[in-house]
Structure formats: C-alpha cells, structure tokens
Design a protein around this motif. Sequence first.
Motif, PDB file in Angstrom:
ATOM      1  N   ARG A  16      53.059  31.462  14.514  1.00  0.00           N
ATOM      2  CA  ARG A  16      53.715  29.882  15.135  1.00  0.00           C
ATOM      3  C   ARG A  16      53.873  30.061  16.599  1.00  0.00           C
ATOM      4  N   VAL A  17      53.796  31.275  17.188  1.00  0.00           N
ATOM      5  CA  VAL A  17      53.530  31.346  18.840  1.00  0.00           C
ATOM      6  C   VAL A  17      52.291  32.204  19.042  1.00  0.00           C
ATOM      7  N   ILE A  18      51.398  31.632  19.797  1.00  0.00           N
ATOM      8  CA  ILE A  18      50.050  32.293  20.149  1.00  0.00           C
ATOM      9  C   ILE A  18      49.933  32.334  21.688  1.00  0.00           C
ATOM     10  N   THR A  19      49.495  33.600  22.200  1.00  0.00           N
ATOM     11  CA  THR A  19      49.109  33.625  23.745  1.00  0.00           C
ATOM     12  C   THR A  19      47.711  33.662  23.637  1.00  0.00           C
ATOM     13  N   SER A  20      46.808  33.739  24.929  1.00  0.00           N
ATOM     14  CA  SER A  20      45.619  33.603  25.059  1.00  0.00           C
ATOM     15  C   SER A  20      45.208  34.757  26.194  1.00  0.00           C
ATOM     16  N   TYR A  21      43.920  34.682  26.384  1.00  0.00           N
ATOM     17  CA  TYR A  21      43.210  35.683  27.364  1.00  0.00           C
ATOM     18  C   TYR A  21      43.084  34.805  28.611  1.00  0.00           C
ATOM     19  N   ARG A  22      44.129  35.615  29.797  1.00  0.00           N
ATOM     20  CA  ARG A  22      44.397  35.165  30.886  1.00  0.00           C
ATOM     21  C   ARG A  22      43.380  35.801  31.961  1.00  0.00           C
ATOM     22  N   ASN A  23      42.519  34.730  32.447  1.00  0.00           N
ATOM     23  CA  ASN A  23      41.548  35.254  33.614  1.00  0.00           C
ATOM     24  C   ASN A  23      41.875  34.643  34.706  1.00  0.00           C
ATOM     25  N   SER A  24      41.143  34.925  35.905  1.00  0.00           N
ATOM     26  CA  SER A  24      41.481  34.441  37.260  1.00  0.00           C
ATOM     27  C   SER A  24      40.518  33.407  37.807  1.00  0.00           C
ATOM     28  N   LYS A  25      40.749  32.329  38.344  1.00  0.00           N
ATOM     29  CA  LYS A  25      39.696  31.380  39.310  1.00  0.00           C
ATOM     30  C   LYS A  25      39.503  32.359  40.429  1.00  0.00           C
ATOM     31  N   ASN A  26      40.209  32.816  40.998  1.00  0.00           N
ATOM     32  CA  ASN A  26      39.939  33.197  42.377  1.00  0.00           C
ATOM     33  C   ASN A  26      40.130  34.718  42.513  1.00  0.00           C
ATOM     34  N   TYR A  27      39.781  35.562  41.598  1.00  0.00           N
ATOM     35  CA  TYR A  27      39.854  37.048  41.494  1.00  0.00           C
ATOM     36  C   TYR A  27      39.341  37.468  42.847  1.00  0.00           C
ATOM     37  N   ASP A  28      38.385  36.947  43.604  1.00  0.00           N
ATOM     38  CA  ASP A  28      37.439  37.519  44.617  1.00  0.00           C
ATOM     39  C   ASP A  28      37.802  37.032  45.898  1.00  0.00           C
ATOM     40  N   THR A  29      38.982  36.531  45.971  1.00  0.00           N
ATOM     41  CA  THR A  29      39.444  36.225  47.385  1.00  0.00           C
ATOM     42  C   THR A  29      39.851  36.993  48.293  1.00  0.00           C
ATOM     43  N   ASN A  30      40.873  38.147  47.746  1.00  0.00           N
ATOM     44  CA  ASN A  30      41.065  39.157  48.550  1.00  0.00           C
ATOM     45  C   ASN A  30      42.072  40.273  47.709  1.00  0.00           C
ATOM     46  N   TRP A  31      42.606  41.146  48.396  1.00  0.00           N
ATOM     47  CA  TRP A  31      43.247  42.229  47.304  1.00  0.00           C
ATOM     48  C   TRP A  31      44.255  41.931  46.661  1.00  0.00           C
ATOM     49  N   LEU A  32      45.088  40.823  47.256  1.00  0.00           N
ATOM     50  CA  LEU A  32      46.209  40.257  46.261  1.00  0.00           C
ATOM     51  C   LEU A  32      45.626  39.789  44.964  1.00  0.00           C
ATOM     52  N   THR A  33      45.028  38.698  45.210  1.00  0.00           N
ATOM     53  CA  THR A  33      44.337  37.836  43.906  1.00  0.00           C
ATOM     54  C   THR A  33      43.645  38.668  42.981  1.00  0.00           C
ATOM     55  N   ALA A  34      42.941  39.631  43.378  1.00  0.00           N
ATOM     56  CA  ALA A  34      42.314  40.776  42.587  1.00  0.00           C
ATOM     57  C   ALA A  34      43.446  41.774  41.787  1.00  0.00           C
ATOM     58  N   GLY A  35      44.446  41.838  42.590  1.00  0.00           N
ATOM     59  CA  GLY A  35      45.491  42.786  42.123  1.00  0.00           C
ATOM     60  C   GLY A  35      46.169  42.031  40.675  1.00  0.00           C
ATOM     61  N   TYR A  36      46.593  40.774  41.119  1.00  0.00           N
ATOM     62  CA  TYR A  36      47.109  39.846  39.900  1.00  0.00           C
ATOM     63  C   TYR A  36      46.184  39.955  38.545  1.00  0.00           C
ATOM     64  N   GLY A  37      44.899  39.634  39.221  1.00  0.00           N
ATOM     65  CA  GLY A  37      43.721  39.311  38.144  1.00  0.00           C
ATOM     66  C   GLY A  37      43.705  40.372  37.292  1.00  0.00           C
ATOM     67  N   LEU A  38      43.557  41.891  37.798  1.00  0.00           N
ATOM     68  CA  LEU A  38      43.313  42.868  36.984  1.00  0.00           C
ATOM     69  C   LEU A  38      44.541  43.249  36.399  1.00  0.00           C
ATOM     70  N   TRP A  39      45.736  42.980  36.617  1.00  0.00           N
ATOM     71  CA  TRP A  39      46.797  43.252  35.839  1.00  0.00           C
ATOM     72  C   TRP A  39      46.900  42.335  34.815  1.00  0.00           C
ATOM     73  N   PHE A  40      46.663  41.211  34.829  1.00  0.00           N
ATOM     74  CA  PHE A  40      46.555  40.253  33.676  1.00  0.00           C
ATOM     75  C   PHE A  40      45.659  40.484  32.334  1.00  0.00           C
ATOM     76  N   LEU A  41      44.275  40.915  33.076  1.00  0.00           N
ATOM     77  CA  LEU A  41      43.278  41.356  32.272  1.00  0.00           C
ATOM     78  C   LEU A  41      43.613  42.597  31.552  1.00  0.00           C
ATOM     79  N   ARG A  42      44.352  43.466  32.266  1.00  0.00           N
ATOM     80  CA  ARG A  42      44.819  44.658  31.430  1.00  0.00           C
ATOM     81  C   ARG A  42      45.931  44.495  30.437  1.00  0.00           C
ATOM     82  N   GLU A  43      46.640  43.490  30.915  1.00  0.00           N
ATOM     83  CA  GLU A  43      47.621  42.843  29.829  1.00  0.00           C
ATOM     84  C   GLU A  43      46.967  42.227  28.625  1.00  0.00           C
TER      85      GLU A  43
END
Length: 427
Positions: free
Chosen positions: A164-191
């Motif tokens: 009744r509750v489902i989450t999905s695979y979270r990727n990033s639109k702007n992973y390659d912008t800088n170290w911050l966006t990559a940090g977020y993106g990698l953390w969500f992929l790891r999650e």
Amino acid sequence: MAFINGFNLFVFAILTLLYFYQIIYVIVALVGEKKKDHFDEEAKTLHRFAFVIAARNESSVIANLIKSIRRQNYPAELIDVIVIADNCTDNTAEIARSNGAIVLERFNHMLVGKGYALDYAFNRIDSEMGGVEKYDGYFIFDADNIIDRNYVREMNKVFDKGYRVITSYRNSKNYDTNWLTAGYGLWFLREAKFLNNPRMMMNTNCAVSGTGFLMSSAIVKANGGWKYHLLTEDIEFSIVSAIKGERIGYCEKAILYDEQPTSFKQSWNQRMRWSKGFYQVMFKYAGQLISTMFNKKERFTSCYDMLMTIAPATLLTITCILVNLAGLVTCVIEPSIVPVLFPVAAKSLLFTFVNMYAMLFFVGLLTIITEWKQIRCSGFKKFLYLFSFPVYIFTYIPIAIVALFKKVEWKPIAHTCVKTVEEMQAK
C-alpha cells in the motif's frame, strides 16, 4: 589521555554494533538472490492513480514533469495530475493548467510547507472531486522531478501485489554539476541500492524519501488526509508506518530523476531543515519505536531500522568530535599539559576523520561501481566526485550542530535544471 582514547574506542564500538546490520544489507544487495516473483510479471489490474505535486514558484520545471507523466507507458485515462500551486507568485498555475493538470491554488502564509499543501489537496479531493477513493493510489512528487516512461507501469506491478506504500529508484538530473550535486546524487543512489533494495529482498520495511512514492487511497482515507507536518514529513511518515506495521515496498525499476541544490547556501538551508526534522522525529517517535520493537516482535526489524535512521549516529559522532576538540582547547588553556595531551587529542581527531573518510569513500566507490550506468555524467567526473563525497557528508557535522540549537523553518529551494527524460536517457 586515557579517557580520550577510551572514549573514542567506545564510540567506535557502539556505532559498529548498532549499524552492523547495514553491512548485512550491503552483502544481501551484492550477492543475495532476489525473490523469484520480483514483480517482473504484468499486474492483473491496471489501477487508477493521481499524481499530487506540491509546487511553489516552479514555473521553469513543472511542465517537464507533467509531460513525463503524460508520456507514460500506461493508459492515460487512468492517470490524473493534480498540482497544488502553493503560495505561488509566478505563473506555475497557468503552466500546469496549459499542460493538462488539475490545479489547486493555495494561499496560506501561516501553515507553510509541503505537508500542509498535501493535506490541503487531499481535503479538496475528498470534498470537491469525488472523494479520495476516486483513485486507487496517489503518487507524491516534487515539481522538479521527471520520470522514466515505464515508471507507473512498474510501480503498479508492486502495488498490485498488495503493497500500500511503495518508494522508487531516485536518480539525479544534475549529478555532474558540482561536488554538492554529486554528493546528494550518490547518497540517494546508495539509499536505493544498499538500503531499500535489500530491505525489499529481506521482506522488511523500506522508507520513503521526500519524493517519488506511491500510497494507497485507503491510507489517505484512514488518516483523514496527510497529517505529517514536521520538517521531514517523509521520514515521519515512514516511521509511523513502521510503528503501525504498514509495510513499505520498493520498486527498483521505477526511476525518477531529481534536481539537487547547486549552491552551498541552498544546500545548507535544505540540510539544516533535514537535520532539524530528524531531531524532531527522534524526540517525538523514538519512545514509540522502542516500545513497538519489544511489544510487537514482528515489527522489531522495521522499527529498529527506523530508529537507527534517526539516531544515534549523528549525536554520537558530534559528541566524539567535541570531546577531542575539548582536549585540544584544554591544551591552549593549560599550556603545561600540551606535551602530554595535545598529541593524543590531535591524533585521535585525525584518526576519527581518516576512518570516517575511508568508510565513506568505500561506500561511494561501491555505489559508483554497482550503479555506474545509472549515473549521468562522464567517467572522469564519477571518480573525481568520489573523492569529494566524504567531504559532502562531513559538512553535515556543523549543520547538525547548529540545527540542535537554531529555530529552523521550511524554505523553498529554487529549481532551474530544465531537462527532459529523453535528454537524461540519451546520456
């Protein structure tokens, strides 16, 4: 001297013991056999869904999300898009309408935040649009997202299995912008890869993460709307679900692309809200999680996992660092003990950071290797931002300290990354 060494060893041992289960998660994700009925077969029923999108001044990105929903490999008549234009001062509402969305405009400067906007939408749906039961389920999304063409079809397969509750695979639109966006993106992929994926494989509770999740209309009806209004309403919802025994599933084939903050100021504000929200959730629900763990044995794993999600890693790490810093400060106040205490405190502090860096580097490396094809940037940048990933996590330390004492309010994050699903999949 002995106290500092002993305290560091104690903290290391406690954290290792408490979070050892996540090492098991990693092993399961890498070598575990997935369930045979891992939702590859088509669903018996094509359910009716609504996307509910809270949007505040999102005129630059809202159209691409709606278009990606409209282009789903799923019957169009079974999908509605409902946009809450929440305290907007731009033309978000007009753009959403022109792209075929149902728009609910909300103006309330007292009750601010996504949780209040969602509650407003569900109340309007229930009273004016045929009731919340009009739809079998509701997708909750942020305006800056876009989704893969098969997103709804894949989520419906899991929904049709009874989740009744489902989450999905979270990727990033702007992973390659800088170290911050990559940090977020990698953390969500790891999650996704090393938390929700093994949770699903081991038949325990997953956790929703802000956006990109589906919940049954029966839950909305039973709750009387959306009643989660802490600063991290997503983790609050996940924890309440664990306490109630509501199983949250995960669909790895349903991919969304999310935009990450590009400036440190925006990132600081967002993660300050997250940190404060985690504290709020911890203080409100930790007791209930512990009680449920021991009174409802079948919910022990889910509740323990959620308890470790909100505590105590951050507080223990901060305490460890502060104790070592206190040793260094003592050297300044009492110069006579410098020859004895300073080398120990400095070495302990350096040892703590080096070990944390090594651990985070390994986590990032493992995630990059397993999710290489999903990360939308050059190979060079993938490895370059691997080295900055631990630094991104380290910046949580001052944020978490300030969040303990500062009053934090919800603030909108500007979204400017205008990309289509076709552009993301072409990379």
